[in-house]
Motif scaffolding. Structure first.
Motif, mmCIF file in Angstrom:
data_model
loop_
_atom_site.group_PDB
_atom_site.id
_atom_site.type_symbol
_atom_site.label_atom_id
_atom_site.label_comp_id
_atom_site.label_asym_id
_atom_site.label_seq_id
_atom_site.Cartn_x
_atom_site.Cartn_y
_atom_site.Cartn_z
ATOM 1 N N SER A 1 1.190 -0.968 0.069
ATOM 2 C CA SER A 1 0.114 -0.141 0.235
ATOM 3 C C SER A 1 0.881 1.784 -0.098
ATOM 4 O O SER A 1 0.978 2.115 -1.102
ATOM 5 C CB SER A 1 -1.009 0.091 1.565
ATOM 6 O OG SER A 1 -1.600 -1.148 0.982
ATOM 7 N N GLN B 1 -10.993 -0.375 12.276
ATOM 8 C CA GLN B 1 -11.687 -0.608 11.230
ATOM 9 C C GLN B 1 -13.598 0.812 10.345
ATOM 10 O O GLN B 1 -13.769 1.177 9.566
ATOM 11 C CB GLN B 1 -12.138 -1.444 10.639
ATOM 12 C CG GLN B 1 -12.180 -1.494 9.296
ATOM 13 C CD GLN B 1 -11.057 -2.169 8.179
ATOM 14 O OE1 GLN B 1 -9.752 -2.671 7.994
ATOM 15 N NE2 GLN B 1 -11.106 -0.988 6.973
ATOM 16 N N SER B 2 -14.245 0.612 11.331
ATOM 17 C CA SER B 2 -15.522 1.151 11.720
ATOM 18 C C SER B 2 -14.840 3.042 11.542
ATOM 19 O O SER B 2 -15.495 3.798 11.513
ATOM 20 C CB SER B 2 -16.147 1.013 12.958
ATOM 21 O OG SER B 2 -15.173 1.401 14.645
ATOM 22 N N ARG C 1 -12.570 5.522 6.372
ATOM 23 C CA ARG C 1 -13.624 6.342 5.352
ATOM 24 C C ARG C 1 -12.910 4.825 4.309
ATOM 25 O O ARG C 1 -12.261 4.129 4.785
ATOM 26 C CB ARG C 1 -13.108 7.051 5.076
ATOM 27 C CG ARG C 1 -13.364 8.544 5.313
ATOM 28 C CD ARG C 1 -12.844 9.593 5.027
ATOM 29 N NE ARG C 1 -11.085 9.188 5.163
ATOM 30 C CZ ARG C 1 -10.392 10.442 4.743
ATOM 31 N NH1 ARG C 1 -11.499 11.273 4.829
ATOM 32 N NH2 ARG C 1 -9.568 9.903 5.159
ATOM 33 N N VAL C 2 -13.608 4.703 3.327
ATOM 34 C CA VAL C 2 -13.346 3.481 2.642
ATOM 35 C C VAL C 2 -11.554 3.396 1.696
ATOM 36 O O VAL C 2 -11.485 2.283 1.527
ATOM 37 C CB VAL C 2 -14.414 3.462 1.124
ATOM 38 C CG1 VAL C 2 -14.182 2.171 -0.413
ATOM 39 C CG2 VAL C 2 -15.717 2.912 1.820
ATOM 40 N N GLU C 3 -11.781 5.100 1.771
ATOM 41 C CA GLU C 3 -9.696 4.264 0.931
ATOM 42 C C GLU C 3 -8.956 4.697 1.830
ATOM 43 O O GLU C 3 -7.292 4.315 1.782
ATOM 44 C CB GLU C 3 -9.627 6.044 0.297
ATOM 45 C CG GLU C 3 -10.252 7.363 1.248
ATOM 46 C CD GLU C 3 -11.661 8.157 1.246
ATOM 47 O OE1 GLU C 3 -11.721 8.651 1.532
ATOM 48 O OE2 GLU C 3 -12.647 7.033 0.846
ATOM 49 N N ASP C 4 -9.790 4.182 3.314
ATOM 50 C CA ASP C 4 -7.905 4.004 4.256
ATOM 51 C C ASP C 4 -7.790 2.694 4.359
ATOM 52 O O ASP C 4 -9.334 2.301 4.509
ATOM 53 C CB ASP C 4 -8.490 4.992 5.326
ATOM 54 C CG ASP C 4 -9.062 6.806 5.942
ATOM 55 O OD1 ASP C 4 -8.184 7.284 4.531
ATOM 56 O OD2 ASP C 4 -9.099 7.347 6.179
ATOM 57 N N GLU C 5 -7.049 2.522 5.160
ATOM 58 C CA GLU C 5 -6.504 0.937 5.735
ATOM 59 C C GLU C 5 -6.034 1.079 6.582
ATOM 60 O O GLU C 5 -5.337 1.610 7.204
ATOM 61 C CB GLU C 5 -5.639 0.494 4.387
ATOM 62 C CG GLU C 5 -5.467 0.611 3.035
ATOM 63 C CD GLU C 5 -5.326 -0.117 2.138
ATOM 64 O OE1 GLU C 5 -3.575 -0.758 2.559
ATOM 65 O OE2 GLU C 5 -5.127 0.093 0.945
#
Length: 807
Positions: free
Chosen positions: A399, A445-446, A449-453
């Motif tokens: 990543s 994880q909650s 955002r979608v783009e974060d890891e």
């Protein structure tokens, strides 16, 4: 010799007049005289050079030799017919001459017409014989070209194999080889022997078969040949005539073909046999089972029409025109008869005839769906943490490469480490610890955002990559993460547990230009947050980088310091505060690094513990201190106690007790003279510390609790520990003259030690006032600069000579 050519005749006659007369007469009759020889040697030389069609040979050549012997050599070497012209007809002469099979024998004087007739008949006979020889040669060459042999079998007589391929007999070819019929029949397979015997008994019978033969003429290598035999019993000839040829190679090839057919039918791989243009000739059962197509349904069709799921990205092995003629393999997508798709590994191999011309192709393939699923699972395991399902270190590296490739886009790395996780793991068990990690991972994880890891590096360390490039946004996210971590987590038996976290934040590209540097920056910031009290976040700063660089230099230096002899021991006396008498000494580790200078213990000892080097370093200190102390004892300089500091990691090592025992035995030091000093934090961090200390005490070693009062020991804990002495920390001694609370604490420590039967010694005694106060408070032993700083071995040896030992 052509019929239009004049026959060339060699005359061998020792009488010159007779020879000349013969020459003239022969020329008159229309012959060419190739030469006239008067001796045996001349005759042989002329025959070799002139190659005559016929030789007229006088038997008696006088001193020139023997005509019969000359004729024998000419017949053997040149094959020219010989007619004897002689005046001798005695029986012995006729016998010798007849043995050479001459073409005529004329007695002198010779009548010219008789000579002419004899020559003509001899030439005609020789020509007829030559035609037979040429016919036999043609037959022999034809048999050789066909790799065939001729056999002749007469009932009751020898079996003869003539002018053909041998059956393993000696020599390259076969010319008149023979053996008994029963020997030939015995070499045949048992099931055909009766057929051959029946051929001998039945005129007009014929035989056509292929059989294995291993007869008496089989070569030493022990090979067995296969023969194809065609023979017939010719009644009018009274014998069996036939031909045979060695078909061992064909039999072997047929065996391979049968094996190939079995492989084709039973192979697990799908196989299609194609013609030169790529159309299907046959399909094996595995193809039918895998694709659902019947073999008859695909015959004459190209695989691209029914098998290959053609897509723009696919690379086919059978391009239009079918020009590919070399073996190839590739992964393709195939479709079954019902239209379902599957990945396949396909191989295409050309089939060529003996001349190298392409005649067919073989297309084989297998379903690799299970392999691709397994690869997918392996890939997931390689890039994901099996416990939490988050990414792992491999995923982080991947990543980071991708995120950093987005030029002009910044992001933040948040390095999160749980506070107090080890205590939960140790008290509630690993199952509870694993469940805690799973819950924390879900909560982290909650927050994203979608783009974060989010990835788990291992243990209780997590890393979050967030698409934010402003410190305020990163701080806001860190606050959310800390809040989620602090929420209670259900534990076994209906309990709940709480943990906190420390978060380090580093920004790309502001704080680092590559992945490793960014991770180190966030890691150092996390340690700064933990050092500031935990349950908080901290941003990376240049100061943290300097400290991280310094730590790395120390760790790298430690790895070579022992071998480079950069360590040494310093010795600080321990004395009786009442009279200054020497009681012993504490050995303190010192490190002077050429590139770093003198590095204080409070800087390198924690690094040695974190890097796992403390075990090797502690072993070196133990060995060196005991060796030096025993050397001074042997010279009558020291008989007191020797104090050594022990790290928590050393105490945890199961081999440490054996190391102490072995060192004492090796250097011959009495165990009660060794006093191991352990800190309160070391004992608290060591599982099973009381048991370890009791094992040390059974050796006779004395145990002291160092820096007492700076930790969190309770009376109940002290009661369980098999200690001999408490060392009052220098922080209580330093302000003893002015701080009444410090005096009260020292008085309490002495009272507690008395109640537990423990000795007491004070560290950091630097003034006479401190010494007197300590004595009034009940502390009778001490060490510090009032008496001596820690000294190198050479200086401490002088100290030993000047100060007597006390009781």
């Amino acid at each position: 010799m052509l019929e239009t050519e004049r026959p060339r005749i060699l005359v061998v006659e020792d009488e010159r007049i007779v020879a000349q007369d013969l020459k003239l007469n022969l020329e008159a009759l229309g012959y060419d005289v190739a030469g006239v020889a008067a001796s045996e040697a001349d005759a042989l030389r002329n025959a070799q050079t002139q190659r005559p069609d016929l030789v007229l040979m006088d038997i008696n050549l006088g001193r020139g030799g023997d005509g019969i012997r000359a004729a024998e050599s000419i017949l053997r070497e040149q094959g020219a017919p010989v007619i004897y012209l002689t005046a001798y007809a005695e029986p012995e002469t006729l016998r010798r001459a007849g043995a050479t099979a001459p073409y005529g024998y004329l007695l002198k004087p010779i009548e010219l017409r008789e000579l002419n007739a004899t020559i003509r008949m001899a030439l005609a006979r020789h020509a007829a014989e030559q035609r037979v020889v040429r016919a036999e040669r043609r037959l022999r060459l034809a048999l050789k070209a066909a790799q065939m042999g001729v056999l002749e079998l007469q009932p009751g007589q020898d079996l003869t194999l003539v002018d053909g391929a041998d059956l393993g007999a000696q020599g390259e070819g076969l010319r008149g080889f023979s053996l008994q019929p029963q020997d030939f029949i015995a070499g045949l397979q048992a099931e055909v022997r009766e057929q051959v015997r029946g051929l001998l008994d039945r005129p007009q019978a014929s035989l056509h078969l292929v059989t294995r033969w291993g007869g008496a003429t089989e070569p030493a290598r022990g090979s067995v040949v296969w023969l194809e035999i065609h023979a017939a019993h010719l009644a009018d000839e009274g014998r069996v005539i036939g031909v045979f040829r060695d078909v061992s190679e064909q039999v072997r090839t047929e065996g391979l073909l049968r094996q190939a057919a079995v492989v084709f039918e039973s192979a697990a791989e799908a196989i299609l046999v194609l013609d030169r243009e790529g159309r299907v000739l046959s399909a094996n059962p595995a193809f039918c089972a895998l694709t659902g197509w019947a073999g008859t349904e695909v015959q004459g069709r190209h695989p691209d029409e029914f098998l290959h799921a053609r897509r723009s990205s696919d690379r086919g092995l059978l391009p239009a025109g079918g020009r590919v003629a070399e073996p190839q393999q590739a992964e393709v997508v195939c479709q079954r008869r019902d239209g379902t798709l599957f990945p396949a590994w396909e191989q295409l191999a050309p089939v060529r005839n003996p001349l190298g011309v392409l005649t067919h192709r073989v297309l084989s393939f297998s379903d690799i769906s299970a392999l691709r699923r397994a690869e997918s699972r392996v890939h997931h395991l390689a890039f994901h943490d099996p416990l939490t399902g988050l990414g792992n270190r491999n995923q982080l590296d991947d990543s980071l490469r991708q995120w950093m490739a987005d030029e002009g886009t910044g992001f933040a790395m948040l390095f999160l480490d749980l506070d107090g996780f080890k205590l939960i793991n140790d008290t509630l068990g690993h199952a509870a610890g694993d469940q805690l990690l799973i819950t924390i991972a879900q909560r982290l994880q909650s927050c994203l955002r979608v783009e974060d890891e989010a990835v788990r590096l291992g243990g209780d360390e997590f890393v979050i990559l967030a698409r934010v490039d402003q410190p305020e946004a990163a701080a806001l996210l860190a606050g959310k993460l800390l809040e989620q971590v602090r929420l209670p987590v259900p534990a076994p038996k209906g309990e709940t547990v709480r943990v906190s976290a420390s978060v380090g934040i580093a920004l790309y590209p502001a704080h680092a230009s590559d992945g490793d540097a960014l991770t180190k920056a966030a890691d150092s910031a996390m340690y700064a947050a933990k050092g500031r009290g935990r349950n908080r976040y901290a941003f990376y700063t240049a100061d943290l980088a300097a400290r991280a660089q310094s730590r790395m230099q120390i760790e790298q230096g430690l790895r070579t310091a022992i071998a480079a002899r950069e360590f040494s021991l310093a010795w600080q006396p321990q004395v009786d505060l009442r009279n200054g008498a020497l009681l012993g000494a504490e050995a303190l580790l010192r490190w002077h690094s050429p590139p770093l200078g003198t590095v204080p213990p409070d800087r390198f000892i924690p690094v040695a513990e974190d890097s796992g080097l403390i075990g090797e370093l502690g072993q070196w200190v133990l060995e060196q201190a005991l060796r030096q102390w025993r050397d001074w004892q042997r010279r009558g300089l020291a008989v007191g106690r020797l104090g050594l500091n022990v790290s928590a990691l050393q105490l945890r090592d199961e081999s440490f007790i054996n190391q102490v025992r072995a060192a004492l035995q090796l250097h011959g030091l009495a165990p009660e003279q060794l006093e191991l000093e352990l800190t309160e934090s070391a004992l608290q961090a060591t599982e099973g510390a009381p048991e370890r200390l009791r094992l040390l005490q059974t050796l006779g070693v004395r145990l002291a609790l160092d820096d007492f009062g700076t930790g969190y020991s309770s009376l109940a804990t002290l009661k369980l520990l098999p200690l001999n002495r408490l060392k009052i920390d220098r922080s209580f001694v330093h302000e003893l003259e002015t701080e009444t609370r410090d005096r009260a604490l020292v008085r309490a420590i002495v009272g507690m030690a008395d109640s537990l039967g423990l000795g007491v010694i004070a560290e950091g005694v630097e003034t006479e006032a401190q010494r007197q106060l300590l004595i009034r408070l009940g502390v009778l032993q001490g060490q510090g600069w009032l008496y001596s700083k820690a000294l190198p071995a050479s200086e401490f040896e002088r100290y030993l000579r000047l100060h007597p030992l006390g009781g």
